[in-house]
Design an enzyme around this catalytic site. Structure first.
Site, PDB file in Angstrom:
ATOM      1  N   ASP A  46       0.865  -1.177   0.000  1.00  0.00           N
ATOM      2  CA  ASP A  46       0.000   0.000   0.000  1.00  0.00           C
ATOM      3  C   ASP A  46       0.906   1.232   0.000  1.00  0.00           C
ATOM      4  OD1 ASP A  46      -1.585   2.184   0.761  1.00  0.00           O
ATOM      5  OD2 ASP A  46      -2.870   0.947   2.037  1.00  0.00           O
ATOM      6  N   ILE A  47       0.785   2.037  -1.012  1.00  0.00           N
ATOM      7  CA  ILE A  47       1.720   3.170  -1.168  1.00  0.00           C
ATOM      8  C   ILE A  47       1.580   4.183  -0.025  1.00  0.00           C
ATOM      9  CG2 ILE A  47       0.278   4.719  -2.603  1.00  0.00           C
ATOM     10  CD1 ILE A  47       2.837   5.018  -4.411  1.00  0.00           C
TER      11      ILE A  47
ATOM     12  N   ASN B 113      -6.883  12.717 -10.430  1.00  0.00           N
ATOM     13  CA  ASN B 113      -7.638  13.147 -11.610  1.00  0.00           C
ATOM     14  C   ASN B 113      -7.461  14.657 -11.732  1.00  0.00           C
ATOM     15  OD1 ASN B 113      -9.831  14.528 -10.113  1.00  0.00           O
ATOM     16  ND2 ASN B 113     -10.270  12.446  -9.419  1.00  0.00           N
TER      17      ASN B 113
ATOM     18  N   GLY C  62      -9.733   4.874  -5.540  1.00  0.00           N
ATOM     19  CA  GLY C  62      -8.447   4.193  -5.714  1.00  0.00           C
ATOM     20  C   GLY C  62      -7.357   4.767  -4.840  1.00  0.00           C
ATOM     21  N   VAL C  63      -6.194   4.892  -5.423  1.00  0.00           N
ATOM     22  CA  VAL C  63      -5.028   5.342  -4.674  1.00  0.00           C
ATOM     23  C   VAL C  63      -5.209   6.804  -4.222  1.00  0.00           C
ATOM     24  CG1 VAL C  63      -3.603   6.027  -6.655  1.00  0.00           C
ATOM     25  CG2 VAL C  63      -2.519   5.136  -4.623  1.00  0.00           C
ATOM     26  N   ASP C  64      -5.873   7.581  -5.029  1.00  0.00           N
ATOM     27  CA  ASP C  64      -6.162   8.990  -4.707  1.00  0.00           C
ATOM     28  C   ASP C  64      -6.956   9.090  -3.395  1.00  0.00           C
ATOM     29  OD1 ASP C  64      -6.486  11.718  -4.976  1.00  0.00           O
ATOM     30  OD2 ASP C  64      -7.675  11.636  -6.806  1.00  0.00           O
TER      31      ASP C  64
ATOM     32  N   SER D 246      -2.880   4.847 -13.988  1.00  0.00           N
ATOM     33  CA  SER D 246      -3.893   4.628 -15.050  1.00  0.00           C
ATOM     34  C   SER D 246      -4.448   3.214 -15.153  1.00  0.00           C
ATOM     35  CB  SER D 246      -3.376   5.042 -16.445  1.00  0.00           C
ATOM     36  OG  SER D 246      -3.409   6.446 -16.594  1.00  0.00           O
TER      37      SER D 246
ATOM     38  N   GLY E 242      -6.076   1.420 -12.929  1.00  0.00           N
ATOM     39  CA  GLY E 242      -7.260   1.134 -12.110  1.00  0.00           C
ATOM     40  C   GLY E 242      -8.497   1.662 -12.821  1.00  0.00           C
TER      41      GLY E 242
ATOM     42  N   TYR F 247      -8.916   4.132 -14.607  1.00  0.00           N
ATOM     43  CA  TYR F 247      -8.679   4.662 -15.952  1.00  0.00           C
ATOM     44  C   TYR F 247      -8.494   3.578 -17.011  1.00  0.00           C
ATOM     45  CZ  TYR F 247      -8.583   9.587 -14.485  1.00  0.00           C
ATOM     46  OH  TYR F 247      -8.920  10.832 -14.032  1.00  0.00           O
TER      47      TYR F 247
HETATM   48  P1  ADP Z   1      -6.212   5.497 -12.183  1.00  0.00           P
HETATM   49  O1  ADP Z   1      -7.440   6.358 -12.112  1.00  0.00           O
HETATM   50  O2  ADP Z   1      -4.967   6.258 -12.612  1.00  0.00           O
HETATM   51  O3  ADP Z   1      -6.426   4.239 -12.940  1.00  0.00           O
HETATM   52  P2  ADP Z   1      -6.490   4.087  -9.622  1.00  0.00           P
HETATM   53  O4  ADP Z   1      -6.212   4.620  -8.261  1.00  0.00           O
HETATM   54  O5  ADP Z   1      -7.911   3.735  -9.937  1.00  0.00           O
HETATM   55  O6  ADP Z   1      -5.882   5.160 -10.643  1.00  0.00           O
HETATM   56  O7  ADP Z   1      -5.620   2.808  -9.862  1.00  0.00           O
HETATM   57  C1  ADP Z   1      -4.235   2.841 -10.116  1.00  0.00           C
HETATM   58  C2  ADP Z   1      -3.589   1.646  -9.474  1.00  0.00           C
HETATM   59  O8  ADP Z   1      -3.406   1.917  -8.090  1.00  0.00           O
HETATM   60  C3  ADP Z   1      -4.404   0.356  -9.551  1.00  0.00           C
HETATM   61  O9  ADP Z   1      -3.530  -0.698  -9.926  1.00  0.00           O
HETATM   62  C4  ADP Z   1      -4.888   0.160  -8.121  1.00  0.00           C
HETATM   63  O10 ADP Z   1      -5.026  -1.201  -7.794  1.00  0.00           O
HETATM   64  C5  ADP Z   1      -3.747   0.772  -7.350  1.00  0.00           C
HETATM   65  N1  ADP Z   1      -4.017   1.177  -5.959  1.00  0.00           N
HETATM   66  C6  ADP Z   1      -5.188   1.470  -5.365  1.00  0.00           C
HETATM   67  N2  ADP Z   1      -4.984   1.795  -4.069  1.00  0.00           N
HETATM   68  C7  ADP Z   1      -3.638   1.717  -3.852  1.00  0.00           C
HETATM   69  C8  ADP Z   1      -2.787   1.905  -2.721  1.00  0.00           C
HETATM   70  N3  ADP Z   1      -3.264   2.269  -1.539  1.00  0.00           N
HETATM   71  N4  ADP Z   1      -1.452   1.719  -2.881  1.00  0.00           N
HETATM   72  C9  ADP Z   1      -0.927   1.371  -4.072  1.00  0.00           C
HETATM   73  N5  ADP Z   1      -1.685   1.174  -5.172  1.00  0.00           N
HETATM   74  C10 ADP Z   1      -3.017   1.335  -5.060  1.00  0.00           C
END
Ligand code: ADP
Length: 180
Positions: free
Chosen positions: A16-17, A30, A38-40, A129, A131, A133
């Protein structure tokens, strides 16, 4: 898994980042910069309101219409272990007939350039991108790794770049791309 590229270490981990200690972690944001899923969502939840306040200030000043795809901006890390968050906007996958690959490269490159400009040494990326996207991860992983490697071969001020993959499958895909 760790690779030497130029002066830097390129590392792939599963995790988890928002738990990563680095000079900066990268947010797959975004263009609104006002949060999302997601990660955001995870970064803003754990980082607290300071990051959002800084994003709002960037919107009010530098990017009133939103951050364009491929560009990057920096805020503090709020309550995160990471000192900063670099927010970049990856492309939405539209079938590969558009400029997705070039925009994905720009997102990585502009993030790295900003990190160097700010004197940062360690930076952690999620898989931008792939997830919400919808960018196919095999192709995105090749672009991500090739772009970072090309950058590190020319730029010796970064010490460590970490890809933090959220699932076992994503980790395996990146590992395979890194080995070929
Ligand atoms: P995007 O809109 O750019 O696709 P997302 O956040 O939906 O961004 O997804 C990008 C990647 O980040 C996906 O592979 C998702 O599984 C991953 N992700 C989601 N949460 C975390 C996290 N806490 N740490 C690391 N990666 C994550």
């Amino acid at each position: 898994m760790e690779f030497q590229v130029g002066n830097a270490k390129l590392e792939l981990i599963k995790g988890d980042i928002t738990d990563v200690e680095a000079d900066a972690i990268v947010n797959a944001a975004n263009s609104t910069l006002l949060g999302g899923g997601g990660v955001d969502g995870a970064i803003h939840r754990k980082g607290g309101p300071k990051i959002l306040e800084e994003c709002k200030l960037i919107r009010a000043t530098e990017w009133p219409d939103g951050l364009p795809t491929g560009k990057a901006v920096i805020t503090s890390g709020g309550n995160l272990k990471a000192k900063h968050v670099i927010h970049t906007v990856g492309p939405v996958w539209l079938g590969g007939f558009h400029v997705e690959a070039e925009l994905l490269k720009q997102a990585y490159r502009n993030t790295l350039k900003l990190a160097v400009a700010k004197g940062l040494k360690t930076i952690a990326f999620p898989s931008i991108s792939t997830g919400a996207y919808g960018y196919p991860i095999e192709e995105a992983s090749r672009i991500a790794l090739a772009t970072v490697k090309a950058f590190l071969e020319k730029e010796d001020r970064l010490e460590r770049v970490i890809f933090v993959l959220f699932s076992e499958r994503d980790f395996e895909v990146y590992l395979k791309a890194a080995k070929t």
